[in-house]
Design a protein around this motif. Structure first.
Motif, PDB file in Angstrom:
ATOM      1  N   TYR A 104       0.831  -1.205   0.000  1.00 21.50           N
ATOM      2  CA  TYR A 104       0.000   0.000   0.000  1.00 21.50           C
ATOM      3  C   TYR A 104       0.869   1.260   0.000  1.00 21.50           C
ATOM      4  CZ  TYR A 104      -3.619  -3.415   0.623  1.00 21.50           C
ATOM      5  OH  TYR A 104      -4.447  -4.494   0.433  1.00 21.50           O
ATOM      6  N   TYR A 142      -5.238   4.040  -7.133  1.00 22.11           N
ATOM      7  CA  TYR A 142      -6.540   3.590  -6.613  1.00 22.11           C
ATOM      8  C   TYR A 142      -7.511   4.770  -6.516  1.00 22.11           C
ATOM      9  CZ  TYR A 142      -9.873   1.749  -3.089  1.00 22.11           C
ATOM     10  OH  TYR A 142     -10.983   1.374  -2.405  1.00 22.11           O
ATOM     11  N   GLY A 146     -13.632  -2.279  -6.965  1.00 20.30           N
ATOM     12  CA  GLY A 146     -12.953  -3.355  -6.254  1.00 20.30           C
ATOM     13  C   GLY A 146     -11.857  -2.809  -5.363  1.00 20.30           C
ATOM     14  N   CYS A 147     -10.946  -3.686  -4.989  1.00 19.84           N
ATOM     15  CA  CYS A 147      -9.914  -3.325  -4.025  1.00 19.84           C
ATOM     16  C   CYS A 147      -8.819  -2.505  -4.680  1.00 19.84           C
ATOM     17  CB  CYS A 147      -9.334  -4.591  -3.402  1.00 19.84           C
ATOM     18  SG  CYS A 147      -8.511  -5.657  -4.598  1.00 19.84           S
ATOM     19  N   ALA A 148      -7.931  -1.949  -3.851  1.00 18.57           N
ATOM     20  CA  ALA A 148      -6.837  -1.119  -4.336  1.00 18.57           C
ATOM     21  C   ALA A 148      -5.949  -1.905  -5.283  1.00 18.57           C
ATOM     22  CB  ALA A 148      -6.023  -0.587  -3.159  1.00 18.57           C
ATOM     23  N   ILE A 149      -5.744  -3.185  -5.011  1.00 17.13           N
ATOM     24  CA  ILE A 149      -4.855  -3.994  -5.844  1.00 17.13           C
ATOM     25  C   ILE A 149      -5.434  -4.154  -7.246  1.00 17.13           C
ATOM     26  CG2 ILE A 149      -3.815  -6.286  -6.112  1.00 17.13           C
ATOM     27  CD1 ILE A 149      -3.621  -6.449  -3.074  1.00 17.13           C
ATOM     28  N   ARG A 193      -4.022 -12.785  -2.978  1.00 14.47           N
ATOM     29  CA  ARG A 193      -4.465 -11.564  -3.667  1.00 14.47           C
ATOM     30  C   ARG A 193      -4.034 -11.544  -5.131  1.00 14.47           C
ATOM     31  NH1 ARG A 193      -5.989  -7.636  -0.213  1.00 14.47           N
ATOM     32  NH2 ARG A 193      -7.176  -6.922  -1.995  1.00 14.47           N
ATOM     33  N   HIS A 249     -11.082  -0.696   0.579  1.00 14.42           N
ATOM     34  CA  HIS A 249     -11.875  -1.874   0.230  1.00 14.42           C
ATOM     35  C   HIS A 249     -11.689  -2.959   1.293  1.00 14.42           C
ATOM     36  CE1 HIS A 249     -13.253  -5.400  -2.014  1.00 14.42           C
ATOM     37  NE2 HIS A 249     -13.926  -4.545  -2.771  1.00 14.42           N
ATOM     38  N   HIS A 295     -11.221  -6.045   1.149  1.00 10.59           N
ATOM     39  CA  HIS A 295     -10.119  -6.991   0.932  1.00 10.59           C
ATOM     40  C   HIS A 295      -8.778  -6.380   1.306  1.00 10.59           C
ATOM     41  CE1 HIS A 295     -13.125  -9.175  -1.483  1.00 10.59           C
ATOM     42  NE2 HIS A 295     -12.494 -10.191  -0.939  1.00 10.59           N
ATOM     43  N   ASP A 296      -8.637  -5.097   1.042  1.00  7.72           N
ATOM     44  CA  ASP A 296      -7.387  -4.432   1.437  1.00  7.72           C
ATOM     45  C   ASP A 296      -7.299  -4.372   2.959  1.00  7.72           C
ATOM     46  OD1 ASP A 296      -6.509  -3.896  -1.230  1.00  7.72           O
ATOM     47  OD2 ASP A 296      -7.971  -2.284  -1.342  1.00  7.72           O
ATOM     48  N   SER A 337      -6.378  -7.746   4.245  1.00  9.79           N
ATOM     49  CA  SER A 337      -4.964  -8.057   3.992  1.00  9.79           C
ATOM     50  C   SER A 337      -4.064  -7.366   5.003  1.00  9.79           C
ATOM     51  CB  SER A 337      -4.561  -7.622   2.581  1.00  9.79           C
ATOM     52  OG  SER A 337      -5.037  -8.533   1.627  1.00  9.79           O
ATOM     53  N   SER A 391     -20.491  -3.198  -1.869  1.00 12.42           N
ATOM     54  CA  SER A 391     -19.830  -4.131  -2.781  1.00 12.42           C
ATOM     55  C   SER A 391     -19.150  -5.236  -1.982  1.00 12.42           C
ATOM     56  CB  SER A 391     -18.829  -3.410  -3.680  1.00 12.42           C
ATOM     57  OG  SER A 391     -17.817  -2.819  -2.921  1.00 12.42           O
ATOM     58  N   LEU A 423      -1.916   3.668   6.799  1.00 13.76           N
ATOM     59  CA  LEU A 423      -1.388   3.335   5.473  1.00 13.76           C
ATOM     60  C   LEU A 423      -2.174   4.038   4.364  1.00 13.76           C
ATOM     61  CD1 LEU A 423      -0.694  -0.499   5.857  1.00 13.76           C
ATOM     62  CD2 LEU A 423       1.015   1.279   5.447  1.00 13.76           C
ATOM     63  N   PHE A 424      -3.478   4.185   4.569  1.00 10.40           N
ATOM     64  CA  PHE A 424      -4.319   4.819   3.553  1.00 10.40           C
ATOM     65  C   PHE A 424      -4.459   6.327   3.770  1.00 10.40           C
ATOM     66  CE2 PHE A 424      -6.441   1.965   0.506  1.00 10.40           C
ATOM     67  CZ  PHE A 424      -5.881   0.762   0.888  1.00 10.40           C
TER      68      PHE A 424
END
Lengths: 129, 413
Positions: free
Chosen positions: A5, A13, A60-63, A103, B349, B351-352, B355, B381, B410-411
């Motif tokens: 990140y 993102y 969706g996610c950042a990735i 991921r 998100h 998922h982030d 993680s 979502s 982190l964000f």
């Protein structure tokens, strides 16, 4: 994984490049990751077999979103044949940081959709090739 | 918060996995028991004992090993029956809740549901208590209806009697796996019966966390899985009232479920064995019996109070992040939910977030939680979900909050 990140990832993102839709669409594809619901759509404008312009959309996610955004920057001006041959290494090089196995699908969704647009049918998962 | 001094420490010491640090050297903070629970040493040992000491097939061998295996297997059925207040012959072994729901949908559903009948579900159903009924409705021409929930995932029962009109079956989750909402079965079941409907309760998230007595509830079917309540994977229970089971045709067929077989015709065994074709999951059934004994030793009233208090603490701690964009979903009343909290942090998100929490040894679920229609209705979502069980403590909630703080940093939130 928390190394992932980084500022440039979060920048892609929150401010995705080439996000939205094209007026002229010569090739397109979309897909979702059924495990997590991430969605990506890719639209391409072509000029003599070369990617003239590209837009992506999705959620969706950042990735998933950052890797798709970076991918659009990479493929502008690229031959469609070369887009179809892109490997997962291209994405991993763009994101610059190790992705954990759980991921990897998130990171590869954009590439899968882009390659699907290039070959005109649903492509396989790049990490499984 | 903890009723008996030292009790929680004793419980934690019974779970070998909780003493193992993660690959990053962190303490394991397991907050995903709604997906599957951890297992106490006694349950793991029961599996080893079966395979090391008396592994044999059941219901057929005349030798001593087979007799012991059969006795332990049938004793486990007795333990499960006592755990939910049922008769022993009302306990059908299945793989899991999903198989139990499918068994009822095919066996009871095909025989009893007709075109024009209604099947009433709720908007909080897990896919496993939704998709089998969609298929039954397609096979029969029946109509699916849904008990609605409000924006906080609380049931709206104002129109219940209208929804029940013409209803053959009500299938509803005792506890929502996504939001923790507890369905007031004491309201729904009598009114469903008054309307002439049979009631199946999806107890996958109910039986592990709440004291359940199927006779007091007057549930017609109650389905639940071993692995969410300290037991092994691959074993679950369909409870059915005996008079209902006795009237149902087989679902799977083959060995062990017959009375007499000829080349052309077969008569079937009485329930529950009518529904247990083939060699059963012997080891896991026996270990499941040990798991419910363990829960009874802890006490289901204690389990509920422990989780209620922990949920109240977690809601209070998580609320500290609300000014920074943490959204908490579901009812905010700890008495109305069962140890499940869904949330999202600002534009991170799920998922982030999961993680990042994983890097701190914290296990939460992220995604749609097999409730995609609910997510779509609510406009989410994905959500992160923390779920608690008997081995969780306030220290786990504090670790979760520290992990959320890390994600926020982190964000740049």
């Amino acid at each position: 994984m928390d190394d992932f990140y980084r500022d440039y990832i979060l920048d892609h993102y929150r401010h995705p490049r080439n996000f939205g839709h094209l007026e002229r669409i010569d090739a397109q594809a979309e897909d979702l990751n059924p495990l997590c619901g991430d969605q990506i759509r890719m639209e391409l404008e072509l000029d003599d077999g070369v990617v003239k312009d590209v837009r992506f959309s999705g959620k969706g996610c950042a990735i998933s979103q950052a890797s798709a955004s970076m991918l659009t920057e990479r493929v502008k001006g690229m031959k469609l044949d070369d887009v179809a041959k892109l490997s997962k290494d291209a994405v991993l090089e763009d994101v610059g940081i190790g992705i954990s196995p759980t991921r990897m699908k998130c990171a590869m969704l954009g590439l899968r959709v882009l390659k699907s647009a290039a070959i005109g049918e649903l492509a396989g998962w790049p990490d499984e090739e | 918060m903890i009723a008996v001094d030292g009790k929680i420490e004793q419980i934690i010491a019974d779970f070998p996995i909780l003493a193992r640090p993660t690959s990053r050297g962190k303490r394991l903070v397991y907050l995903d028991s709604a997906a599957t629970s951890q297992k106490p040493r006694a349950v793991i040992q029961a599996l080893v004992d079966y395979y090391e000491q008396y592994n044999a097939n059941i219901h057929r061998g005349v030798y001593e090993l087979a007799a012991r295996a059969t006795a332990e297997f049938e004793q486990a059925r007795v333990k499960l029956a006592r755990f939910i207040g049922a008769e022993t012959n009302e306990i059908v072994w299945v793989r899991n809740t999903t198989e139990a729901v499918n068994l009822v949908a095919y066996s009871w559903g095909n025989a009893n549901v007709r075109a024009g009948d209604a099947i009433l579900l709720t908007e909080l159903e897990h896919h496993s208590d939704l998709v089998p009924w969609q298929l039954l409705a397609q096979r029969t021409g029946a109509e699916l209806r849904f008990i609605p929930v409000d924006e906080r995932g609380r049931y709206v029962l104002d129109d219940l009697d209208a929804l029940l009109d013409g209803c053959k079956l009500v299938a509803c989750a005792h506890v929502s796996n996504t939001l923790g909402t507890i369905l007031p079965l004491d309201v729904v079941i009598p009114r469903a019966h008054a309307a002439g409907a049979v009631v199946l309760v999806d107890g996958a998230q109910g039986a592990p966390h709440l004291a359940v007595n199927v006779k007091a509830l007057d549930a017609d079917f109650y389905t639940f899985s071993g692995h969410k309540m300290l037991g092994p994977t691959g074993i679950g229970v369909l409870y059915g009232k005996h008079e209902l089971l006795a009237g149902m045709p087989p679902f799977f067929s083959g060995g062990d479920m017959i009375r007499k077989v000829g080349y052309a015709q077969t008569t079937f065994a009485d329930p529950p064995r009518r529904f247990e074709a083939g060699t059963s999951n012997i080891a896991d059934a026996i270990a499941y019996g040990v798991a419910v004994e363990y829960l009874q030793g802890v006490g289901m009233e204690w389990v509920r109070e422990h989780e209620r208090a922990l949920t109240a603490y977690a809601l209070q701690r998580l609320a500290e992040f609300e000014p920074r964009g943490l959204a908490i979903y579901g009812p905010r009343d700890p008495a109305a939910i069962s140890g499940v909290i869904s949330f999202n942090l600002a534009d991170v998100h799920a998922h982030d977030l999961a993680s990042i929490l994983d890097t701190e040894g914290i296990c939460v679920r992220a995604g749609h939680h097999c409730t995609m229609p609910l997510m779509e209705k609510m406009g989410w979502s994905a959500t992160a979900r923390a779920s608690f069980y008997i081995y969780n403590t306030e220290a786990d909630v504090d670790a979760l909050c520290a992990g959320i703080e890390k994600a926020a940093r982190l964000f740049g939130i």
